[in-house]
Scaffold this motif. Structure first.
Motif, PDB file in Angstrom:
ATOM      1  N   PHE A 128       0.838  -1.194   0.000  1.00 55.76           N
ATOM      2  CA  PHE A 128       0.000   0.000   0.000  1.00 55.76           C
ATOM      3  C   PHE A 128       0.876   1.248   0.000  1.00 55.76           C
ATOM      4  O   PHE A 128       1.901   1.295   0.679  1.00 55.76           O
ATOM      5  N   SER A 129       0.438   2.251  -0.740  1.00 53.85           N
ATOM      6  CA  SER A 129       1.135   3.531  -0.741  1.00 53.85           C
ATOM      7  C   SER A 129       0.082   4.637  -0.736  1.00 53.85           C
ATOM      8  O   SER A 129      -0.567   4.905  -1.738  1.00 53.85           O
ATOM      9  N   GLY A 130      -0.110   5.258   0.429  1.00 54.34           N
ATOM     10  CA  GLY A 130      -1.090   6.335   0.535  1.00 54.34           C
ATOM     11  C   GLY A 130      -2.528   5.868   0.459  1.00 54.34           C
ATOM     12  O   GLY A 130      -3.381   6.542  -0.129  1.00 54.34           O
ATOM     13  N   LEU A 131      -2.832   4.723   1.083  1.00 55.45           N
ATOM     14  CA  LEU A 131      -4.195   4.190   1.060  1.00 55.45           C
ATOM     15  C   LEU A 131      -5.107   4.995   1.986  1.00 55.45           C
ATOM     16  O   LEU A 131      -4.753   5.293   3.126  1.00 55.45           O
ATOM     17  N   ASN A 132      -6.311   5.334   1.492  1.00 53.11           N
ATOM     18  CA  ASN A 132      -7.318   6.036   2.283  1.00 53.11           C
ATOM     19  C   ASN A 132      -8.644   5.288   2.180  1.00 53.11           C
ATOM     20  O   ASN A 132      -9.094   4.961   1.083  1.00 53.11           O
ATOM     21  N   LEU A 133      -9.257   5.039   3.340  1.00 52.79           N
ATOM     22  CA  LEU A 133     -10.521   4.300   3.345  1.00 52.79           C
ATOM     23  C   LEU A 133     -11.277   4.609   4.631  1.00 52.79           C
ATOM     24  O   LEU A 133     -10.697   4.595   5.714  1.00 52.79           O
ATOM     25  N   SER A 134     -12.567   4.881   4.508  1.00 55.28           N
ATOM     26  CA  SER A 134     -13.433   5.092   5.671  1.00 55.28           C
ATOM     27  C   SER A 134     -14.580   4.089   5.619  1.00 55.28           C
ATOM     28  O   SER A 134     -15.155   3.863   4.547  1.00 55.28           O
ATOM     29  N   ILE A 135     -14.902   3.496   6.768  1.00 56.65           N
ATOM     30  CA  ILE A 135     -16.027   2.563   6.870  1.00 56.65           C
ATOM     31  C   ILE A 135     -16.885   2.998   8.043  1.00 56.65           C
ATOM     32  O   ILE A 135     -16.394   3.159   9.164  1.00 56.65           O
ATOM     33  N   LYS A 136     -18.170   3.202   7.787  1.00 53.49           N
ATOM     34  CA  LYS A 136     -19.077   3.698   8.821  1.00 53.49           C
ATOM     35  C   LYS A 136     -19.519   2.585   9.760  1.00 53.49           C
ATOM     36  O   LYS A 136     -19.492   1.399   9.404  1.00 53.49           O
ATOM     37  N   GLU A 137     -19.952   2.983  10.945  1.00 54.41           N
ATOM     38  CA  GLU A 137     -20.530   2.035  11.900  1.00 54.41           C
ATOM     39  C   GLU A 137     -21.758   1.380  11.271  1.00 54.41           C
ATOM     40  O   GLU A 137     -22.603   2.051  10.673  1.00 54.41           O
ATOM     41  N   LYS A 189      -5.800  -7.563  -0.085  1.00 52.06           N
ATOM     42  CA  LYS A 189      -7.002  -7.787   0.728  1.00 52.06           C
ATOM     43  C   LYS A 189      -6.670  -8.308   2.123  1.00 52.06           C
ATOM     44  O   LYS A 189      -7.078  -7.732   3.140  1.00 52.06           O
ATOM     45  N   SER A 190      -5.951  -9.421   2.187  1.00 55.83           N
ATOM     46  CA  SER A 190      -5.655 -10.028   3.489  1.00 55.83           C
ATOM     47  C   SER A 190      -4.666  -9.191   4.296  1.00 55.83           C
ATOM     48  O   SER A 190      -4.735  -9.152   5.526  1.00 55.83           O
ATOM     49  N   THR A 191      -3.763  -8.517   3.618  1.00 58.11           N
ATOM     50  CA  THR A 191      -2.840  -7.623   4.324  1.00 58.11           C
ATOM     51  C   THR A 191      -3.618  -6.520   5.032  1.00 58.11           C
ATOM     52  O   THR A 191      -3.296  -6.145   6.171  1.00 58.11           O
ATOM     53  N   LEU A 192      -4.658  -6.016   4.381  1.00 54.51           N
ATOM     54  CA  LEU A 192      -5.489  -4.982   4.989  1.00 54.51           C
ATOM     55  C   LEU A 192      -6.126  -5.480   6.283  1.00 54.51           C
ATOM     56  O   LEU A 192      -6.135  -4.778   7.301  1.00 54.51           O
ATOM     57  N   GLN A 218      -4.264  -0.396  -4.525  1.00 54.64           N
ATOM     58  CA  GLN A 218      -5.028   0.833  -4.689  1.00 54.64           C
ATOM     59  C   GLN A 218      -6.524   0.513  -4.791  1.00 54.64           C
ATOM     60  O   GLN A 218      -6.907  -0.539  -5.311  1.00 54.64           O
ATOM     61  N   ILE A 219      -7.360   1.424  -4.288  1.00 56.61           N
ATOM     62  CA  ILE A 219      -8.806   1.259  -4.434  1.00 56.61           C
ATOM     63  C   ILE A 219      -9.198   1.747  -5.821  1.00 56.61           C
ATOM     64  O   ILE A 219      -9.018   2.925  -6.157  1.00 56.61           O
ATOM     65  N   VAL A 220      -9.723   0.827  -6.633  1.00 54.72           N
ATOM     66  CA  VAL A 220     -10.087   1.184  -8.004  1.00 54.72           C
ATOM     67  C   VAL A 220     -11.601   1.271  -8.190  1.00 54.72           C
ATOM     68  O   VAL A 220     -12.065   1.850  -9.184  1.00 54.72           O
ATOM     69  N   VAL A 271     -15.690  -2.606  -2.078  1.00 52.59           N
ATOM     70  CA  VAL A 271     -14.430  -1.910  -2.340  1.00 52.59           C
ATOM     71  C   VAL A 271     -13.541  -2.868  -3.114  1.00 52.59           C
ATOM     72  O   VAL A 271     -13.291  -3.989  -2.666  1.00 52.59           O
ATOM     73  N   VAL A 272     -13.076  -2.442  -4.285  1.00 55.57           N
ATOM     74  CA  VAL A 272     -12.229  -3.290  -5.129  1.00 55.57           C
ATOM     75  C   VAL A 272     -10.791  -2.798  -5.054  1.00 55.57           C
ATOM     76  O   VAL A 272     -10.512  -1.619  -5.330  1.00 55.57           O
ATOM     77  N   LEU A 273      -9.892  -3.698  -4.682  1.00 49.27           N
ATOM     78  CA  LEU A 273      -8.465  -3.379  -4.620  1.00 49.27           C
ATOM     79  C   LEU A 273      -7.747  -3.959  -5.831  1.00 49.27           C
ATOM     80  O   LEU A 273      -8.049  -5.060  -6.283  1.00 49.27           O
ATOM     81  N   ASN A 274      -6.777  -3.207  -6.314  1.00 51.63           N
ATOM     82  CA  ASN A 274      -5.906  -3.700  -7.376  1.00 51.63           C
ATOM     83  C   ASN A 274      -4.524  -3.115  -7.162  1.00 51.63           C
ATOM     84  O   ASN A 274      -4.355  -1.891  -7.135  1.00 51.63           O
TER      85      ASN A 274
END
Length: 266
Positions: free
Chosen positions: A17-26, A40-43, A211-213, A205-208
């Motif tokens: 990951f380089s500069g990953l940004n992600l928000s998940i609501k309650e 995915k699993s690293t996250l 990065q979130i694509v 959320v799709v990672l590639n």
């Protein structure tokens, strides 16, 4: 509930990951998709503190992840892996569900009541004295999920939790996950490569390549057939079939689940 800001992580010299940004609501039910090696699993390991970011910030339930806070964060977030045998520690189903409660020094009477509650909720009544390794695949995952929920975790991460199950076991666990997702206070993050599981999430959320694509509703994400194909991902049968039928004016909407497609055809 989850806030990731400019997160950077690498294994040795391999950047994930380089500069990953992600928000998940309650209360959100979020599916994380991506081919092998997408991160995915690293996250999931970063979220529960099994790995440490090289840079950036990671917040869980208002707590910034650090050496000082990780113990408290782990009371709020639990993970279930694809092979539950690797996380069983109790000699019996009841012992395994109680393990996390014992670590938190929950009083015995309260612990016994919580174990009984989650045996019931997970459909494991009568199996409390069974050795976990003698259970079916679906029962093993139910036991692992029961242990994760018993400690009162606000966030449940399912890391490829159905990948080692047969179709009946997968359907059983997905039915359970969909029921758990009805709890507006519980946040569920499901990491999967099964597209027919992801369609039931509130958000995909799709990672590639770290990065979130793609980030949106199941319909919004899967409607881009060509874009997903470009990164090696397919779309569910219901989406592909309903798009063709919609274009031919056979049905009135594009569907994401098989149940929606059947209803539209009827």
């Amino acid at each position: 509930m989850i806030e990731i800001k400019d997160l950077t992580f690498s294994y040795d010299k391999t950047e994930v990951f380089s500069g990953l940004n992600l928000s998940i609501k309650e209360g959100e039910f979020v599916a994380i998709l991506g081919h092998n090696g997408s991160g995915k699993s690293t996250l999931s390991k970063l979220l529960v503190g099994l790995e440490t970011p090289r840079a950036g910030e990671l917040w869980v339930a208002g707590l910034k992840s650090s050496e000082e806070t990780i113990a408290e964060i782990r009371k709020k977030i639990s993970i279930v892996f694809q092979n539950p045998d690797n996380q069983f520690v109790g000699a019996t189903v009841a012992d395994d569900i109680a393990f996390g409660l014992e670590n938190q020094q929950v009083p015995r009477d309260e612990m016994v009541a919580l174990v009984a509650t989650y045996l019931n909720k997970m459909g494991l009544e009568g199996l409390e004295h069974a050795p976990p390794h003698e259970l079916s695949g679906g029962q093993k995952q139910r036991t692992a999920i029961a242990g994760a929920l018993a400690i009162g975790a606000d966030v449940l991460i399912l890391d490829e939790a159905t990948s080692m199950l047969d179709p009946a076991g997968r359907a059983d666990i997905m039915k359970l996950v969909r029921e758990l997702a009805q709890d507006a206070k519980r946040t569920i993050i499901m990491i999967t490569h099964h597209l027919d599981e992801a369609v039931y999430a509130d958000r995909i959320v799709v990672l590639n390549e770290g990065q979130i694509v793609k980030d949106g509703t199941p319909l919004g994400v899967f409607d881009d057939v060509e874009g997903l194909a470009a990164i090696g991902l397919d779309v569910p049968f219901a989406v592909r079939a309903s798009k063709m039928l919609y274009e031919r004016q056979v049905i009135k909407k594009i569907c994401v689940t098989n149940e929606e497609l059947v209803a539209a055809l009827c």
